[in-house]
Design a protein around this motif. Structure first.
Motif, short mmCIF file in Angstrom:
data_model
loop_
_atom_site.label_atom_id
_atom_site.label_comp_id
_atom_site.label_asym_id
_atom_site.label_seq_id
_atom_site.Cartn_x
_atom_site.Cartn_y
_atom_site.Cartn_z
N CYS A 1 -63.29 73.94 -30.28
CA CYS A 1 -64.64 74.71 -30.49
C CYS A 1 -64.98 74.21 -31.95
CB CYS A 1 -64.64 75.89 -30.15
SG CYS A 1 -66.38 76.66 -30.32
N PHE A 2 -66.05 73.44 -32.16
CA PHE A 2 -66.56 73.14 -33.52
C PHE A 2 -67.53 73.90 -33.76
CE2 PHE A 2 -69.61 70.68 -36.11
CZ PHE A 2 -68.87 70.49 -37.31
N VAL A 3 -68.01 74.78 -34.95
CA VAL A 3 -68.91 75.50 -35.37
C VAL A 3 -69.75 74.87 -36.49
CG1 VAL A 3 -70.10 77.73 -35.80
CG2 VAL A 3 -67.96 77.81 -34.33
N ASP A 4 -70.90 74.13 -36.20
CA ASP A 4 -71.49 73.51 -37.35
C ASP A 4 -71.97 74.57 -38.40
OD1 ASP A 4 -72.16 71.22 -38.71
OD2 ASP A 4 -73.53 70.49 -37.19
N ASP A 5 -72.28 73.87 -39.75
CA ASP A 5 -72.80 74.74 -40.79
C ASP A 5 -74.19 75.44 -40.41
OD1 ASP A 5 -70.95 73.47 -42.26
OD2 ASP A 5 -72.21 71.86 -42.76
N TYR B 1 -69.86 73.86 -30.53
CA TYR B 1 -69.97 72.79 -29.67
C TYR B 1 -68.50 72.93 -29.30
CZ TYR B 1 -73.85 70.69 -32.16
OH TYR B 1 -75.21 70.51 -32.78
N LEU B 2 -68.48 72.59 -27.66
CA LEU B 2 -67.17 72.83 -27.09
C LEU B 2 -66.75 71.31 -26.57
CD1 LEU B 2 -64.90 74.96 -26.79
CD2 LEU B 2 -65.50 74.93 -24.25
N PHE B 3 -65.56 70.62 -27.20
CA PHE B 3 -65.09 69.28 -27.00
C PHE B 3 -63.87 69.75 -25.88
CE2 PHE B 3 -67.14 66.56 -29.78
CZ PHE B 3 -67.66 67.38 -30.57
N PHE B 4 -64.12 68.88 -24.94
CA PHE B 4 -62.68 68.88 -24.20
C PHE B 4 -62.24 67.69 -23.20
CE2 PHE B 4 -65.32 69.14 -19.97
CZ PHE B 4 -66.47 69.53 -20.43
N GLY B 5 -61.44 67.63 -22.37
CA GLY B 5 -60.99 66.51 -21.63
C GLY B 5 -59.70 66.13 -21.87
N GLY B 6 -58.94 65.52 -20.81
CA GLY B 6 -57.70 64.93 -21.01
C GLY B 6 -57.37 64.00 -19.68
N ILE B 7 -56.86 62.89 -19.84
CA ILE B 7 -56.41 62.12 -18.55
C ILE B 7 -55.16 62.28 -17.82
CG2 ILE B 7 -56.17 59.74 -18.15
CD1 ILE B 7 -57.96 58.86 -20.42
N TRP B 8 -54.96 62.00 -16.80
CA TRP B 8 -53.72 61.93 -15.99
C TRP B 8 -53.72 63.70 -15.69
CZ3 TRP B 8 -49.54 58.60 -18.54
CH2 TRP B 8 -50.00 57.57 -18.81
N PRO C 1 -55.17 75.66 -26.11
CA PRO C 1 -56.17 76.61 -26.47
C PRO C 1 -56.97 76.09 -27.77
CG PRO C 1 -54.38 77.68 -27.43
CD PRO C 1 -53.96 76.50 -26.88
N ASP C 2 -58.11 76.81 -28.15
CA ASP C 2 -58.74 77.10 -29.42
C ASP C 2 -59.50 78.13 -29.62
OD1 ASP C 2 -59.57 75.89 -31.98
OD2 ASP C 2 -61.05 74.97 -31.16
N ALA C 3 -59.71 78.47 -30.91
CA ALA C 3 -60.37 79.60 -31.18
C ALA C 3 -61.80 79.30 -32.16
CB ALA C 3 -59.60 80.75 -31.77
N ALA D 1 -58.85 66.70 -27.98
CA ALA D 1 -59.86 66.44 -28.86
C ALA D 1 -60.06 67.41 -30.28
CB ALA D 1 -61.41 66.53 -28.04
N TRP D 2 -60.38 67.10 -31.17
CA TRP D 2 -60.86 67.85 -32.32
C TRP D 2 -61.92 67.33 -33.34
CZ3 TRP D 2 -59.32 72.67 -33.24
CH2 TRP D 2 -59.37 73.07 -34.40
N LEU D 3 -62.90 68.10 -33.76
CA LEU D 3 -63.87 67.84 -34.60
C LEU D 3 -63.77 68.46 -35.86
CD1 LEU D 3 -66.36 65.77 -34.16
CD2 LEU D 3 -67.56 67.73 -34.46
#
Ligand code: FUB
Length: 320
Positions: free
Chosen positions: A130-134, A139-146, A86-88, A221-223
């Motif tokens: 989830c990355f919240v810019d200044d 933005y929500l990043f996501f994804g994973g293989i297999w 998860p992320d918050a 993923a992480w930003l």
């Protein structure tokens, strides 16, 4: 050389997403549980059922408070199994918990969180971050293989037949890319079509190739933002590195910058990067608490630093 102690030992934890809310450090990890399911490439052994929230009021060397189970799969009608990483995020005083294919909100960073009735439209795969810019744009990043099935989403829809091929390979093919989309102001939906997060080779400026398993995106993923630059970090999966690229926009492209962490005990590696007070920290996991069982992991934290070129390195070298 040094290795770190687990932050939490009374339950198994993994995939730590760390944030500072109201000046306090919080971690939102997966909650691993014992299971007889055997390891496979689909990740069926990660049989997680709920999420706990942890706070670290004195930073990574002080006590860790467990705020208990803040969301269980029995409370989310559409979940059949496996509450993965998860992320918050916080926006306008509301807190949002994102987990694979589902969104929920609350009024405290400790939860509880209420699930939305439906998954985010247009979302798929695993490992939301989830990355919240200044400027307040999220933005929500996501994804994973297999097991995350990203390899089934190259045609704009879920193509089950592509699961068997696992992922494209070859020096002539670009690697699969993580995904990103802006979130709406209320944080509940995508505000645009999903885009691909491209990692470029620093020499050729070409996308990293599918055969380049040491550098291609796999999952996690992480930003984060440092010194005006955007850092996209991720797991390379079957080569078990945490790697990163640097760009000028949350969308990238990101120029491959190197590795943050070498392989840890256990198959998976998954992390977050956060500034707390005047230092930067890498939260990550390994399987040391269970003696190496892939699906019984424990979260850890260590300080990271940046050199003059903005390259990330561990403050203390990684130990055995
Ligand atoms: O915890 C289950 C899965 O393992 C996560 O979704 C992946 O990133 C890997 O850490």
């Amino acid at each position: 050389m040094s290795d770190k102690k687990p932050l939490v030992t009374h339950v198994y934890t993994a995939d730590p997403s760390a944030h500072v809310f109201n000046g306090k450090l919080y971690v939102y990890p997966s909650h691993d549980i014992p299971t007889d399911i055997r390891d496979n490439d689909n990740g069926d052994q990660y049989a997680m059922e709920d999420y706990h929230v942890f706070s670290l009021p004195e930073g990574i060397s002080g006590p860790v408070n467990d705020h208990g189970s803040v969301l269980h799969m029995k409370d989310v009608p559409w979940v059949g199994k496996q509450m993965w990483a998860p992320d918050a995020a916080e926006k306008n005083g509301k807190y949002f918990l994102y987990f694979p294919a589902r969104d929920k909100d609350g009024t405290s960073p400790e939860g509880p969180f209420t699930p939305d009735p439906e998954p985010i439209k247009g979302s798929y795969s695993i490992d939301p971050a989830c990355f919240v810019d200044d400027d307040g744009q999220a933005y929500l990043f996501f994804g994973g293989i297999w097991g995350g099935q990203l390899q089934c989403w190259t045609k704009g829809h879920f193509a089950k037949e592509d699961y068997e091929s696992m992922e494209a390979s070859g020096d002539d093919k670009p690697a699969l890319h993580a995904r990103v989309a802006k979130l709406t102001d209320d944080m509940h939906q995508f505000a645009e079509d999903v885009k691909e997060v491209v990692i470029l080779d620093p020499e050729t400026k070409e996308p990293v190739k599918a055969s380049d398993h040491d550098r291609r995106f796999f999952e996690a993923a992480w930003l984060h933002k440092y010194n005006g630059k955007y850092y996209f970090s991720y797991s390379t999966g079957d080569t078990h590195y945490l790697a990163y690229g640097v760009g000028d926009s949350p969308y990238g492209p990101f120029i491959y910058g190197g590795r943050i962490l070498e392989p840890v005990l256990g198959w998976t590696t998954h992390h977050s990067i956060v500034q707390y007070q005047d230092k930067w920290y890498l939260f990550y996991h390994d399987a040391s608490l269970s003696g190496g069982k892939n699906h019984l992991r424990c979260i850890k934290a260590r300080e990271i630093k940046y050199d003059e070129q903005g390259k990330i390195y561990l403050a203390e070298p990684q130990g055995p």
